[in-house]
Design a protein around this motif. Structure first.
Motif, PDB file in Angstrom:
ATOM      1  N   GLU A 171       2.163  24.959  -1.703  1.00 32.53           N
ATOM      2  CA  GLU A 171       2.438  24.147  -2.881  1.00 32.53           C
ATOM      3  C   GLU A 171       3.235  22.896  -2.574  1.00 32.53           C
ATOM      4  OE1 GLU A 171       3.706  26.579  -6.166  1.00 32.53           O
ATOM      5  OE2 GLU A 171       1.912  27.827  -6.013  1.00 32.53           O
ATOM      6  N   LEU A 172       3.070  22.371  -1.377  1.00 27.84           N
ATOM      7  CA  LEU A 172       3.621  21.067  -1.054  1.00 27.84           C
ATOM      8  C   LEU A 172       2.481  20.056  -1.142  1.00 27.84           C
ATOM      9  CD1 LEU A 172       5.681  22.167   2.054  1.00 27.84           C
ATOM     10  CD2 LEU A 172       6.570  21.523  -0.201  1.00 27.84           C
ATOM     11  N   PRO A 173       2.793  18.813  -1.492  1.00 24.21           N
ATOM     12  CA  PRO A 173       1.712  17.828  -1.606  1.00 24.21           C
ATOM     13  C   PRO A 173       0.951  17.706  -0.283  1.00 24.21           C
ATOM     14  CG  PRO A 173       3.762  16.949  -2.464  1.00 24.21           C
ATOM     15  CD  PRO A 173       4.095  18.258  -1.812  1.00 24.21           C
ATOM     16  N   ALA A 174      -0.364  17.849  -0.345  1.00 18.22           N
ATOM     17  CA  ALA A 174      -1.176  17.759   0.874  1.00 18.22           C
ATOM     18  C   ALA A 174      -1.967  16.457   0.894  1.00 18.22           C
ATOM     19  CB  ALA A 174      -2.123  18.941   0.966  1.00 18.22           C
ATOM     20  N   ILE A 175      -2.513  16.078  -0.244  1.00 15.31           N
ATOM     21  CA  ILE A 175      -3.177  14.771  -0.306  1.00 15.31           C
ATOM     22  C   ILE A 175      -2.603  14.009  -1.492  1.00 15.31           C
ATOM     23  CG2 ILE A 175      -5.301  15.504   0.825  1.00 15.31           C
ATOM     24  CD1 ILE A 175      -6.625  15.593  -1.916  1.00 15.31           C
ATOM     25  N   GLU A 176      -2.467  12.711  -1.298  1.00 13.38           N
ATOM     26  CA  GLU A 176      -1.858  11.895  -2.341  1.00 13.38           C
ATOM     27  C   GLU A 176      -2.672  10.648  -2.561  1.00 13.38           C
ATOM     28  OE1 GLU A 176       2.610  11.691  -2.089  1.00 13.38           O
ATOM     29  OE2 GLU A 176       2.211  12.754  -0.222  1.00 13.38           O
ATOM     30  N   ALA A 177      -3.054  10.441  -3.796  1.00 14.19           N
ATOM     31  CA  ALA A 177      -3.699   9.208  -4.229  1.00 14.19           C
ATOM     32  C   ALA A 177      -4.870   8.818  -3.345  1.00 14.19           C
ATOM     33  CB  ALA A 177      -2.670   8.073  -4.291  1.00 14.19           C
ATOM     34  N   ILE A 178      -5.766   9.764  -3.106  1.00  9.61           N
ATOM     35  CA  ILE A 178      -6.950   9.446  -2.303  1.00  9.61           C
ATOM     36  C   ILE A 178      -7.985   8.777  -3.207  1.00  9.61           C
ATOM     37  CG2 ILE A 178      -8.851  10.393  -0.948  1.00  9.61           C
ATOM     38  CD1 ILE A 178      -6.337  10.843   0.522  1.00  9.61           C
ATOM     39  N   SER A 179      -8.290   7.521  -2.917  1.00 13.17           N
ATOM     40  CA  SER A 179      -9.320   6.800  -3.663  1.00 13.17           C
ATOM     41  C   SER A 179     -10.311   6.239  -2.666  1.00 13.17           C
ATOM     42  CB  SER A 179      -8.699   5.659  -4.470  1.00 13.17           C
ATOM     43  OG  SER A 179      -7.850   6.188  -5.463  1.00 13.17           O
ATOM     44  N   LEU A 180     -11.558   6.646  -2.811  1.00 15.97           N
ATOM     45  CA  LEU A 180     -12.585   6.196  -1.875  1.00 15.97           C
ATOM     46  C   LEU A 180     -13.874   5.959  -2.644  1.00 15.97           C
ATOM     47  CD1 LEU A 180     -12.032   8.772   1.009  1.00 15.97           C
ATOM     48  CD2 LEU A 180     -11.563   6.333   1.170  1.00 15.97           C
ATOM     49  N   LYS A 181     -14.693   5.038  -2.147  1.00 15.89           N
ATOM     50  CA  LYS A 181     -16.004   4.809  -2.754  1.00 15.89           C
ATOM     51  C   LYS A 181     -17.063   4.953  -1.667  1.00 15.89           C
ATOM     52  CE  LYS A 181     -14.555   1.777  -6.449  1.00 15.89           C
ATOM     53  NZ  LYS A 181     -14.453   0.415  -6.963  1.00 15.89           N
ATOM     54  N   ILE A 182     -18.103   5.709  -1.969  1.00 19.90           N
ATOM     55  CA  ILE A 182     -19.181   5.880  -0.996  1.00 19.90           C
ATOM     56  C   ILE A 182     -20.496   5.522  -1.670  1.00 19.90           C
ATOM     57  CG2 ILE A 182     -20.244   7.439   0.650  1.00 19.90           C
ATOM     58  CD1 ILE A 182     -17.715   9.143   0.435  1.00 19.90           C
ATOM     59  N   HIS A 183     -21.279   4.694  -1.002  1.00 17.03           N
ATOM     60  CA  HIS A 183     -22.525   4.194  -1.570  1.00 17.03           C
ATOM     61  C   HIS A 183     -23.702   4.964  -1.016  1.00 17.03           C
ATOM     62  CE1 HIS A 183     -19.537   0.989  -1.807  1.00 17.03           C
ATOM     63  NE2 HIS A 183     -20.162   0.624  -2.915  1.00 17.03           N
ATOM     64  N   ALA A 184     -24.830   4.838  -1.690  1.00 15.31           N
ATOM     65  CA  ALA A 184     -26.056   5.457  -1.201  1.00 15.31           C
ATOM     66  C   ALA A 184     -26.365   4.889   0.180  1.00 15.31           C
ATOM     67  CB  ALA A 184     -27.194   5.171  -2.161  1.00 15.31           C
TER      68      ALA A 184
END
Lengths: 371, 513
Positions: free
Chosen positions: B281-294
């Motif tokens: 229960e510790l933060p493992a990922i924070e504010a992951i923002s990604l865009k993937i196109h076809a």
């Protein structure tokens, strides 16, 4: 450590015949190992008898006569088998999900109590079929909710289902005692605290031509239905995935929580039915006689049957026979009633140990060996 | 050389030799007459594919296994190694792929308790003096009074090596020591070890499959294949091509699929501010923002344990995010079965038996996980029909060349490459719009690796949007169109592959951003 270097292009073609042969080989393992375990526990038990100065040969022949020798003993056996079938299903269904539920006895007790409790206000006016119908529903609901709770605790709060179901058995007993010694106690019965009887007219009779009540047949049909549920439905398949590897089930987007709770509820409903038949076919009322250890023998039955609903039927009859012969053994061999329990305990231990032998014998493996 | 080494008191390295080492497990010969000679003060690389017998060999040398036949020599005299303690007594130590330190203790405490003769009451003052004196003699510098859990992977690996030196082990076996390190950390650690071997303080036997490490640091190399020594010799006399051919034999390796240009680049998968906790229960990922196109492969590089596995778990429904959204085709997406089907989301990962398969279910059943609730396996709702399931499995087994005795074999009995091929068959035999892949080639042999990478590229060329998390930087460099680096649970670097290089990505992995 296997050398895994492969040569693509010469992949073994999987043929229909090879698949069939392979399935046969695998099933053989599930027959031979439990049989060997049975024989081995028989040997251990013989040693136990010899240390008491009793003859194992006498014992086993008495088990045969008391359990299966005559049509009377057969009927006695079958009557005792019915609750084993239901309570074994209470173990087998959640086992598919990798859950070990050992509190079927609690669901049986509550199911029987619920059936009796709902019958009492209806006894005076309701026709028999309606009364029994309502009792069945009440028993299955009570058992289903009880073990369903265990599943929900397991999935949503991470509570160990084995411990929870065992402890909830004690709560179920307390609930029964609370009512039969209090609000629902039949004042006309001074000896044993019980609910009022449902009336002998309303009780379930025997299968024509026998002394065996309809619970046995119901149990057999239920085994068939649950076998189909487990092996021929998407629900059973999804449950098997979730039981085999939770992460894989999640990666497939399967509703794991629903699978767990529903399976547990089905299991509890089976045990609840056992309670219903105890009340409606044997005792005619709910009292402490419901707590007869059927739920615990059911655990042994299910493990012996490797949680396969179809195999549960013969295994339950087998253990029913051993139980039925208890009286005869007591009288003839001057052994306490509990001797049969020693045999059951040994059996269970040996069966649990034998679980570790699956996959160890080359004879049950396909010719290709381990790739 | 042998004359001078005994004259020089500083020369403490020991040599180890195995003669005809053979180890038979039940029906499998894991080692077959393996003789290798590691001369004192040399840096010896042990190359081979997974399953070639490298681990079995070093486990025999360490006393974890008893060889079926064969002998071992330490400094030219025969020794018996019945258990690891005996190996330590001979001066042979091993550094494992994964850390064996106690995370809640400091580095100094870890070193002192590792000793076999630690007293019941430790006199820390004198221990510290002894430790400091010892550290003077080594080139490895690690902060001694910090809890091990707060050390970086590179520091932990150095501490593991320090521990062996502190125990006075002068022959070190390293099992893929750089698999958890950034490229810079790997170079530093191997460089220091190389220096110690050159000074005659240490002998190294390193298991690896990275040719770069062999050519840059090793003196000698032994190549194992199928439990046998293929060749052994000076590294300088061998080319990478020769070594690789020795490792894989005559197996044909599928050529990597060509990258086809994707003209249209519609946005397929968008992660918007994903947060999630790890198991404690510790933060493992924070504010992951990604865009993937076809038609795009987004490669996520990073040292193991920087939140990649938690990210993959969130995307595949194995972990609840604490915040953030996932969008597919601009619609909100939850990793549930109906949405996976509707949006054609598929995936596979390393160690499939642990993550995406059920080990004791059959090959046919495992191949049906995506299709068991659809026709023809489920002819009507809720019902399941095994014959079409087996029929489809037979087709997939042939199409994906899965080596299995039958469709009914429990999948756990297949080799790693075949398990992964079976999973690939399950996940890629449909129209795929989105593919989520994590370390797909981890622990597999070359032929399988090449095949799996080609399949991923195929899917990209067909227009799938692919998220590829990999701890193997070479895999990212080979496959990705866009690279992102995860460090401490955040995406710290992102760039089109054409505008970056190994060194830049490596620096970002180390947290320099």
């Amino acid at each position: 450590m296997a050398d895994t270097t492969e040569t693509p292009g010469i992949a073994v073609q999987s043929s229909f015949a090879a698949d069939l042969l392979d399935r046969f080989r695998r099933s053989a393992e599930y027959v031979v190992i439990p049989l060997l375990a049975l024989v081995f526990s028989g040997i251990l038990f013989s040693i136990f008898l010899l240390t008491l100065g009793k003859s194992p040969a006498d014992f086993f022949s008495l088990v045969w006569r008391g359990g299966f020798g005559t049509s009377f003993s057969w009927q006695n056996t079958l009557v005792r088998s019915a609750p084993f079938i239901f309570t074994a299903l209470c173990v087998a269904v959640p086992a598919r999900l990798g859950l070990v539920i050992i509190g079927g006895e609690g669901a049986l007790v509550l199911g029987g109590f619920a059936a009796a409790a709902i019958a009492i206000p209806m006894v005076d006016w309701a026709p028999g079929f309606l009364l029994l119908g309502v009792m069945v529903i009440a028993a299955m609901l009570a058992g289903g909710l009880w073990i369903g709770c265990v599943g929900a605790l397991r999935h949503y709060r991470g509570v160990n289902e084995t411990i929870a179901s065992l402890l909830m058995f004690y709560i179920a007993v307390s609930i029964l005692n609370f009512f039969v010694e209090g609000a629902l106690r039949d004042p006309s019965d001074p000896n044993k605290p019980s609910t009022r009887p449902i009336g002998s007219d309303n009780m379930i009779g025997a299968i024509p031509g026998t002394d065996v009540h309809w619970g046995l047949l119901t149990g057999v049909v239920l085994c068939g239905l649950l076998y189909l549920l487990m092996n021929r439905t998407t629900f059973g398949f999804a449950a098997q995935i979730a039981g085999g590897n939770l992460r894989a089930a999640q990666a497939q987007g399967l509703p794991v929580g629903r699978l767990v709770v529903v399976s547990c509820a089905i299991a509890g409903a089976c045990a609840g039915l056992a309670g219903f038949f105890e009340v409606a076919a044997i005792h005619g009322k709910a009292n402490a006689s419901l707590i007869a250890g059927y739920g615990f023998t059911g655990i042994l039955v299910s493990f012996l049957a490797r949680h396969n609903p179809l195999v549960i039927i013969p295994v339950a009859i087998f253990l029913g026979g051993i139980a039925a012969s208890g009286g005869l053994i007591q009288r003839r061999m001057d052994l306490p009633d509990a001797t049969v329990l020693v045999l059951q305990g040994l059996l269970f231990l040996v069966i649990l140990v034998s679980e570790t032998f699956y996959g160890r014998f080359a004879i049950f493996r396909s010719k290709g060996g381990v790739l | 050389m042998s004359v001078t080494q005994f004259a020089d008191p500083e020369f403490r390295a020991i040599g180890v030799e195995t003669l005809g080492m053979t180890k038979v497990f039940a029906s499998l010969t894991a080692l077959d007459d393996v003789s290798i000679r590691v001369t004192p003060g040399s840096f010896h690389a042990l190359l081979g594919e997974n399953g070639a017998g490298k681990s079995t060999l070093v486990k025999c040398m360490m006393g974890f296994y008893q060889p079926t036949s064969g002998t071992m020599l330490v400094d030219d005299s025969e020794v018996e190694i019945p258990n690891p303690r005996a190996a330590h007594a001979c001066g042979i130590g091993m550094v494992y792929q994964h850390f064996t330190l106690v995370p809640s203790l400091t580095a100094a405490e870890n070193l002192v308790i590792a000793r076999a003769d630690t007293p019941a009451v430790i006199d820390w003052k004198s221990e510290r003096r002894a430790l400091n004196a010892f550290l003077e003699t080594t080139p490895f510098k690690v902060p001694l009074d910090v809890q091990v859990s707060s050390l970086s992977a590179g520091e932990k690996q150095k501490l593991e090596i320090l521990k062996q030196l502190y125990l006075d082990q002068r022959f070190l076996i390293l099992d893929e020591p750089t698999s958890v390190l950034t490229p810079d950390e790997a170079d530093e650690v191997l460089g220091l070890l190389r220096g110690m071997t050159e000074a005659g303080e240490l002998t190294i036997l390193m298991i690896t499959h990275k040719f770069r490490e062999v050519t840059a640091y090793a003196d000698d190399v032994t190549v194992l294949r199928r439990g046998r020594v293929v060749d052994s010799g000076r590294v300088q006399d061998l080319s990478v091509e020769e070594m690789s051919r020795m490792m894989i034999g005559e197996t044909e390796i599928r050529e990597s699929a060509a990258r086809v240009d994707q003209p249209e680049k519609a946005l397929k998968l968008e992660l918007a501010g994903l947060f999630a906790d790890d198991d404690s229960e510790l933060p493992a990922i924070e504010a992951i923002s990604l865009k993937i196109h076809a038609g795009e492969i987004l490669g996520i590089a990073g040292v193991s344990g920087n939140g990649q596995s938690e990210l993959i778990e969130v995307l595949s429904g194995q972990r609840q995010p604490t915040d953030g959204r996932i969008f597919v085709d601009k619609q909100p997406y939850e990793p549930e079965r109906d949405q996976m089907d509707r949006f054609k989301v598929f995936g596979f990962s390393e160690e499939p038996l642990k993550n995406v398969a059920v080990p004791n279910m059959s090959v046919a059943e495992n191949m049906a996980f995506r299709t068991f609730d659809k026709a023809p396996i489920s002819p009507f709702k809720g019902w399941l029909s095994p014959p079409p399931m087996r029929k489809r499995a037979r087709e997939l087994i042939a199409a994906y060349r899965v080596k299995t005795p039958s469709t009914e074999e429990p999948i756990e009995n297949l080799s790693g490459g075949n398990v992964q091929r079976a999973i690939l068959a399950r996940e890629l035999s449909h129209e795929v719009d989105i593919l989520i892949v994590a370390n797909p080639c981890f622990g597999l042999d070359f032929a399988s690796v090449a095949e799996i990478r080609a399949q991923i590229m195929d899917q990209r060329n067909k227009g799938a949007a692919i998220l590829l998390v990999s701890e193997d930087l070479d895999e990212i460099l080979e496959l990705a169109d866009t690279v992102a680096v995860m460090s401490e649970g955040r995406v710290t670097y992102q760039s089109p592959m054409t505008e970056t290089d190994r060194a830049t990505i490596g620096h970002a992995m180390a947290g320099h951003h």
